[in-house]
Design an enzyme around this catalytic site. Structure first.
Site, PDB file in Angstrom:
ATOM      1  N   SER A 122       0.817  -1.243  -0.006  1.00  0.00           N
ATOM      2  CA  SER A 122      -0.164  -0.070  -0.014  1.00  0.00           C
ATOM      3  C   SER A 122       0.805   1.104  -0.068  1.00  0.00           C
ATOM      4  O   SER A 122       1.830   1.318   0.430  1.00  0.00           O
ATOM      5  CB  SER A 122      -0.974   0.143   1.228  1.00  0.00           C
ATOM      6  OG  SER A 122      -1.655   1.450   1.360  1.00  0.00           O
ATOM      7  N   TYR A 172       0.222   0.059  10.779  1.00  0.00           N
ATOM      8  CA  TYR A 172      -0.361  -0.640   9.268  1.00  0.00           C
ATOM      9  C   TYR A 172       0.785  -0.066   8.462  1.00  0.00           C
ATOM     10  O   TYR A 172       1.154  -1.027   7.509  1.00  0.00           O
ATOM     11  CB  TYR A 172      -1.602   0.200   8.743  1.00  0.00           C
ATOM     12  CG  TYR A 172      -1.912   0.129   7.522  1.00  0.00           C
ATOM     13  CD1 TYR A 172      -2.590  -1.210   7.365  1.00  0.00           C
ATOM     14  CD2 TYR A 172      -1.856   1.000   6.613  1.00  0.00           C
ATOM     15  CE1 TYR A 172      -2.878  -1.194   5.875  1.00  0.00           C
ATOM     16  CE2 TYR A 172      -2.383   0.741   5.420  1.00  0.00           C
ATOM     17  CZ  TYR A 172      -2.850  -0.403   4.855  1.00  0.00           C
ATOM     18  OH  TYR A 172      -3.151  -0.911   3.709  1.00  0.00           O
TER      19      TYR A 172
END
Length: 319
Positions: free
Chosen positions: A162, A188
């Site tokens: 990501s 994350y």
């Protein structure tokens, strides 16, 4: 960026656009997290090309419903469902054993499943849940399936990363937030950096054997991944507009799945791994004036990839 690998597709291409013309008959494909979001559309593309497909999911009832829909939509009956909880290493080992018992080879592994911005949670080993689910579970799965990937070579792994990797490198001195305060976005970010570094480390070890791995940035897509985020936070980030509509810059799930399918099937990537891909092309370096695309050096750092591999072996019992 000289020599950057590109394709005929752009950011608006869909997974079905990318798979067109490919025949995956006789090819075994495994997609994790295929019961929702871009995982469904990734699986749809492979099913439409005739693959022998397995959906690895936490919720098998949802998985069976998706499989039934895909069989009807594509006419492909070779779609199976398996129970897999990537945050539970025992579940990963059970799934891998069952999969190996029913398949002679594996040609494409898409490590698609993931969680994002969760409250602080830990596995039974005490590992931070986002790192454990997004990275360690997939690391263990791929290594357990290595014998099947060897038999399927040339084989490919797609590791979903990501643009969130920009939020943090892997903080090796405190991966699991035992000394520093927990930050859901830093957690994350380091898990997504780890997904990219996995592709670097994997290809260094097994690329010469015909098993390559590349990392993929699918783009911004509204899926169940945002379930832990309040609406006001999504608006503050610009994902949701003040009137409640989705930012038109977001991709659809079918568009978000396109780069995964391209990574798994593109002739341009035959024998090539260790890259970070976005919009069906090799990503350019991240730039401050274009913050929503590109890759930062820490996500492709060979030394960090080696260190991550070592600690991941220890954390999964593969050392």
């Amino acid at each position: 960026m000289a020599g950057r690998i590109t394709s005929q597709f752009d950011r608006r291409a869909t997974a079905l656009d990318v798979i067109k013309g490919h025949d995956l008959s006789g090819r075994v494909v495994l997609v994790t997290g295929a019961a929702s979001g871009i995982g469904v559309e990734t699986a749809r593309a492979f099913a439409s090309a005739g693959a022998d497909l397995t959906l690895a999911v936490r919720d098998t009832a949802k998985g069976e419903a998706v499989a039934a829909d895909l069989r009807k939509a594509t006419g492909n009956d070779r779609i199976a469902v398996g129970a897999l909880d990537l945050g539970d290493q025992a579940s990963v080992r059970r799934f891998a054993a069952d999969f190996a018992a029913s398949h002679a080879a594996l040609h494409i592994l898409v490590n698609n499943a993931g969680i994002m911005a969760t409250p602080e949670m830990r596995t039974k080993e005490g590992y931070e849940l986002q790192f454990a689910t997004n990275h360690l579970g997939h690391f263990l799965l791929a290594n357990l399936l290595l014998p099947l990937l060897r038999k399927g070579a040339p084989a490919r792994i797609v590791s979903l990363s990501s643009i969130g990797h920009r939020r943090s490198p892997v903080v090796f001195d405190d991966i699991h937030f035992k000394q520093r305060p927990y930050d859901k976005w830093a957690a994350y970010g380091q898990s997504k950096t780890a997904n990219a570094l996995f592709a670097v480390g994997w290809t260094r070890r097994f690329g010469a054997d015909g098993i390559t791995a590349n990392a993929v940035m699918p783009g911004g897509i509204m899926t169940g991944l945002q379930k832990h985020m309040p609406m006001e936070e999504q608006k503050a980030l610009g994902w949701i507009l003040p009137d409640g509509s989705i930012n038109p810059g977001m991709k659809t799930p079918a568009q978000g799945a396109a780069t995964s399918v391209w990574a798994a099937t593109a002739k341009e990537l035959q024998g090539i791994g260790g890259l970070y891909l976005e919009d069906c092309a090799e990503a350019a370096p991240w730039k401050e004036d274009a913050p929503w695309s590109g890759v930062l050096p820490h996500a492709l750092d060979a030394e960090a990839a080696e260190r991550l591999w070592s600690v991941s072996e220890e954390m999964t019992g593969l050392a």
